[in-house]
Scaffold this motif. Structure first.
Motif, PDB file in Angstrom:
ATOM      1  N   SER A  19       0.827  -1.213   0.000  1.00  0.00           N
ATOM      2  CA  SER A  19       0.000   0.000   0.000  1.00  0.00           C
ATOM      3  C   SER A  19       0.853   1.252   0.000  1.00  0.00           C
ATOM      4  CB  SER A  19      -0.925   0.003   1.220  1.00  0.00           C
ATOM      5  OG  SER A  19      -1.891  -1.011   1.130  1.00  0.00           O
ATOM      6  N   ILE A  20       1.928   1.239   0.787  1.00  0.00           N
ATOM      7  CA  ILE A  20       2.827   2.400   0.827  1.00  0.00           C
ATOM      8  C   ILE A  20       3.467   2.615  -0.542  1.00  0.00           C
ATOM      9  CG2 ILE A  20       4.976   3.281   1.807  1.00  0.00           C
ATOM     10  CD1 ILE A  20       4.216   1.868   4.415  1.00  0.00           C
ATOM     11  N   LYS A  21       3.909   1.515  -1.171  1.00  0.00           N
ATOM     12  CA  LYS A  21       4.522   1.640  -2.497  1.00  0.00           C
ATOM     13  C   LYS A  21       3.520   2.161  -3.519  1.00  0.00           C
ATOM     14  CE  LYS A  21       5.528  -2.102  -4.945  1.00  0.00           C
ATOM     15  NZ  LYS A  21       6.257  -3.290  -5.501  1.00  0.00           N
ATOM     16  N   VAL A  22       2.314   1.600  -3.503  1.00  0.00           N
ATOM     17  CA  VAL A  22       1.275   2.030  -4.445  1.00  0.00           C
ATOM     18  C   VAL A  22       0.927   3.498  -4.231  1.00  0.00           C
ATOM     19  CG1 VAL A  22      -1.184   1.778  -4.970  1.00  0.00           C
ATOM     20  CG2 VAL A  22       0.272  -0.241  -4.857  1.00  0.00           C
ATOM     21  N   GLY A 107      -7.433   9.783  -6.037  1.00  0.00           N
ATOM     22  CA  GLY A 107      -6.903  10.847  -5.192  1.00  0.00           C
ATOM     23  C   GLY A 107      -6.700  12.165  -5.918  1.00  0.00           C
ATOM     24  N   PHE A 108      -6.768  12.142  -7.254  1.00  0.00           N
ATOM     25  CA  PHE A 108      -6.484  13.327  -8.051  1.00  0.00           C
ATOM     26  C   PHE A 108      -7.392  14.514  -7.732  1.00  0.00           C
ATOM     27  CE2 PHE A 108      -6.213  15.655 -12.164  1.00  0.00           C
ATOM     28  CZ  PHE A 108      -4.844  15.891 -12.151  1.00  0.00           C
ATOM     29  N   PRO A 109      -8.714  14.315  -7.586  1.00  0.00           N
ATOM     30  CA  PRO A 109      -9.573  15.471  -7.284  1.00  0.00           C
ATOM     31  C   PRO A 109      -9.195  16.174  -5.983  1.00  0.00           C
ATOM     32  CG  PRO A 109     -10.892  13.611  -7.993  1.00  0.00           C
ATOM     33  CD  PRO A 109      -9.504  13.100  -7.785  1.00  0.00           C
ATOM     34  N   LEU A 110      -8.861  15.412  -4.943  1.00  0.00           N
ATOM     35  CA  LEU A 110      -8.464  16.015  -3.672  1.00  0.00           C
ATOM     36  C   LEU A 110      -7.181  16.812  -3.829  1.00  0.00           C
ATOM     37  CD1 LEU A 110      -9.173  13.007  -1.270  1.00  0.00           C
ATOM     38  CD2 LEU A 110     -10.614  15.003  -1.695  1.00  0.00           C
ATOM     39  N   ALA A 157      -0.659  16.763  -2.011  1.00  0.00           N
ATOM     40  CA  ALA A 157       0.074  15.494  -2.087  1.00  0.00           C
ATOM     41  C   ALA A 157      -0.237  14.610  -0.888  1.00  0.00           C
ATOM     42  CB  ALA A 157       1.577  15.772  -2.173  1.00  0.00           C
ATOM     43  N   VAL A 158      -0.345  15.209   0.283  1.00  0.00           N
ATOM     44  CA  VAL A 158      -0.649  14.444   1.502  1.00  0.00           C
ATOM     45  C   VAL A 158      -2.042  13.830   1.409  1.00  0.00           C
ATOM     46  CG1 VAL A 158      -1.141  14.651   3.971  1.00  0.00           C
ATOM     47  CG2 VAL A 158       0.915  15.698   3.017  1.00  0.00           C
ATOM     48  N   LEU A 159      -3.021  14.622   0.969  1.00  0.00           N
ATOM     49  CA  LEU A 159      -4.391  14.110   0.846  1.00  0.00           C
ATOM     50  C   LEU A 159      -4.477  13.010  -0.210  1.00  0.00           C
ATOM     51  CD1 LEU A 159      -6.456  17.435   1.053  1.00  0.00           C
ATOM     52  CD2 LEU A 159      -6.325  15.618   2.773  1.00  0.00           C
ATOM     53  N   ALA A 160      -3.766  13.190  -1.318  1.00  0.00           N
ATOM     54  CA  ALA A 160      -3.779  12.173  -2.367  1.00  0.00           C
ATOM     55  C   ALA A 160      -3.124  10.886  -1.878  1.00  0.00           C
ATOM     56  CB  ALA A 160      -3.060  12.690  -3.610  1.00  0.00           C
ATOM     57  N   PHE A 161      -2.042  11.016  -1.108  1.00  0.00           N
ATOM     58  CA  PHE A 161      -1.364   9.841  -0.563  1.00  0.00           C
ATOM     59  C   PHE A 161      -2.296   9.083   0.391  1.00  0.00           C
ATOM     60  CE2 PHE A 161       1.076   7.802   2.801  1.00  0.00           C
ATOM     61  CZ  PHE A 161       1.961   7.019   2.080  1.00  0.00           C
ATOM     62  N   ALA A 162      -2.963   9.820   1.264  1.00  0.00           N
ATOM     63  CA  ALA A 162      -3.878   9.181   2.220  1.00  0.00           C
ATOM     64  C   ALA A 162      -5.039   8.500   1.492  1.00  0.00           C
ATOM     65  CB  ALA A 162      -4.405  10.211   3.212  1.00  0.00           C
ATOM     66  N   LYS A 163      -5.572   9.158   0.472  1.00  0.00           N
ATOM     67  CA  LYS A 163      -6.653   8.570  -0.308  1.00  0.00           C
ATOM     68  C   LYS A 163      -6.181   7.306  -1.016  1.00  0.00           C
ATOM     69  CE  LYS A 163     -10.601   8.203  -2.470  1.00  0.00           C
ATOM     70  NZ  LYS A 163     -11.797   7.708  -1.756  1.00  0.00           N
ATOM     71  N   SER A 209      -4.925   2.172   9.239  1.00  0.00           N
ATOM     72  CA  SER A 209      -5.667   3.028   8.299  1.00  0.00           C
ATOM     73  C   SER A 209      -6.156   4.299   8.985  1.00  0.00           C
ATOM     74  CB  SER A 209      -6.855   2.264   7.719  1.00  0.00           C
ATOM     75  OG  SER A 209      -6.450   1.145   6.986  1.00  0.00           O
ATOM     76  N   VAL A 210      -6.701   4.140  10.189  1.00  0.00           N
ATOM     77  CA  VAL A 210      -7.192   5.298  10.932  1.00  0.00           C
ATOM     78  C   VAL A 210      -6.045   6.241  11.265  1.00  0.00           C
ATOM     79  CG1 VAL A 210      -8.231   6.039  13.108  1.00  0.00           C
ATOM     80  CG2 VAL A 210      -9.170   4.076  11.887  1.00  0.00           C
ATOM     81  N   ALA A 211      -4.898   5.694  11.673  1.00  0.00           N
ATOM     82  CA  ALA A 211      -3.744   6.526  12.026  1.00  0.00           C
ATOM     83  C   ALA A 211      -3.242   7.311  10.817  1.00  0.00           C
ATOM     84  CB  ALA A 211      -2.628   5.653  12.596  1.00  0.00           C
ATOM     85  N   VAL A 212      -3.139   6.642   9.658  1.00  0.00           N
ATOM     86  CA  VAL A 212      -2.671   7.319   8.442  1.00  0.00           C
ATOM     87  C   VAL A 212      -3.629   8.438   8.052  1.00  0.00           C
ATOM     88  CG1 VAL A 212      -2.290   7.032   5.967  1.00  0.00           C
ATOM     89  CG2 VAL A 212      -1.369   5.354   7.555  1.00  0.00           C
TER      90      VAL A 212
END
Length: 234
Positions: A19-22, A107-110, A157-163, A209-212
């Motif tokens: 998931s981190i890599k993706v 994640g692109f829209p965010l 970038a942070v929001l897209a990563f989390a999404k 997931s909640v922590a991220v």
């Protein structure tokens, strides 16, 4: 990271690591396009601007399964793009690279919303002043607009990563749920919940997931406050 690997089981850690890599690849893949489109939507006037804005934000309102199916139609082995990529050994359907594409699309829209807001907060007078001094539009962008919009770029970038870390519907539709290849964190949670005795593993992944998500939201809020403070001169 080592402590996390020890806390999780092998299958759980494999899903987290994938998931981190993706998510990292998805964010890096979409960031240049996100910056360009955000600036275009914030500053330029052109026919079809509202249509483009609607298309960019379409994944936010479409069911994720629909988005995944559209990706499968386009990038699948029999899709117009997939038929070009498959003979070259670059096929993405049912591979982790496809999971990155699905996560990037979702994640692109965010990302665009956060970056566009940041560009809109940049004083156009500063850009015009640089232009009157002889700077080209590209030079103005890279030396004035983009540096002032950095907090918004980071927030996007942070929001897209989390999404991307939490993406499930589009991913499982496009690349399925293959352990070690496309089984990301949400897919692993779904799988563990279908297996007797898998609740403990699922709970550990849910906590991650909640922590991220929480860290991403807090960091995004801090960056947004920096944007507002900069725009008001505080």
């Amino acid at each position: 990271m080592q402590a996390l690997a020890q806390w999780l089981g092998p299958e759980e850690w494999m899903a987290v690591r994938l998931s981190i890599k993706v998510a990292l690849v998805a964010t890096a893949l979409s960031l240049p396009f996100g910056i360009f489109l955000s600036y275009a939507l914030a500053r330029w006037r052109f026919p079809g601007k509202q249509l483009l804005n609607g298309l960019v934000h379409l994944p936010l309102v479409l069911p994720p399964v629909v988005t995944g199916y559209i990706l499968l139609l386009g990038f699948g082995p029999f899709g117009p793009i997939g038929q070009v990529l498959e003979p070259l050994g670059l096929g993405v359907a049912f591979r982790w690279t496809g999971a990155s594409i699905a996560a990037a699309v979702m994640g692109f829209p965010l990302m665009v919303r956060a970056i566009r807001l940041s560009f809109e907060m940049v004083d156009p007078g500063l850009e015009k002043a640089a232009a009157t001094l002889g700077a080209s539009p590209i030079w103005v962008f890279f030396t004035v607009s983009l540096p002032l919009a950095v907090p918004g770029v980071l927030a996007g970038a942070v929001l897209a990563f989390a999404k991307a870390m939490g993406e499930f519907g589009a991913t499982i539709t496009f690349v399925a749920n293959i352990p070690g290849e496309t089984q990301t964190l949400p897919s692993a949670i779904y799988t563990f919940l279908q297996v007797p005795g898998g609740e403990t593993s699922a709970l550990r992944l849910v906590l991650i997931s909640v922590a991220v998500s929480l860290v991403a939201l807090l960091l995004s809020e801090v960056l947004n406050r920096r944007i507002q403070a900069r725009s008001t001169g505080e």
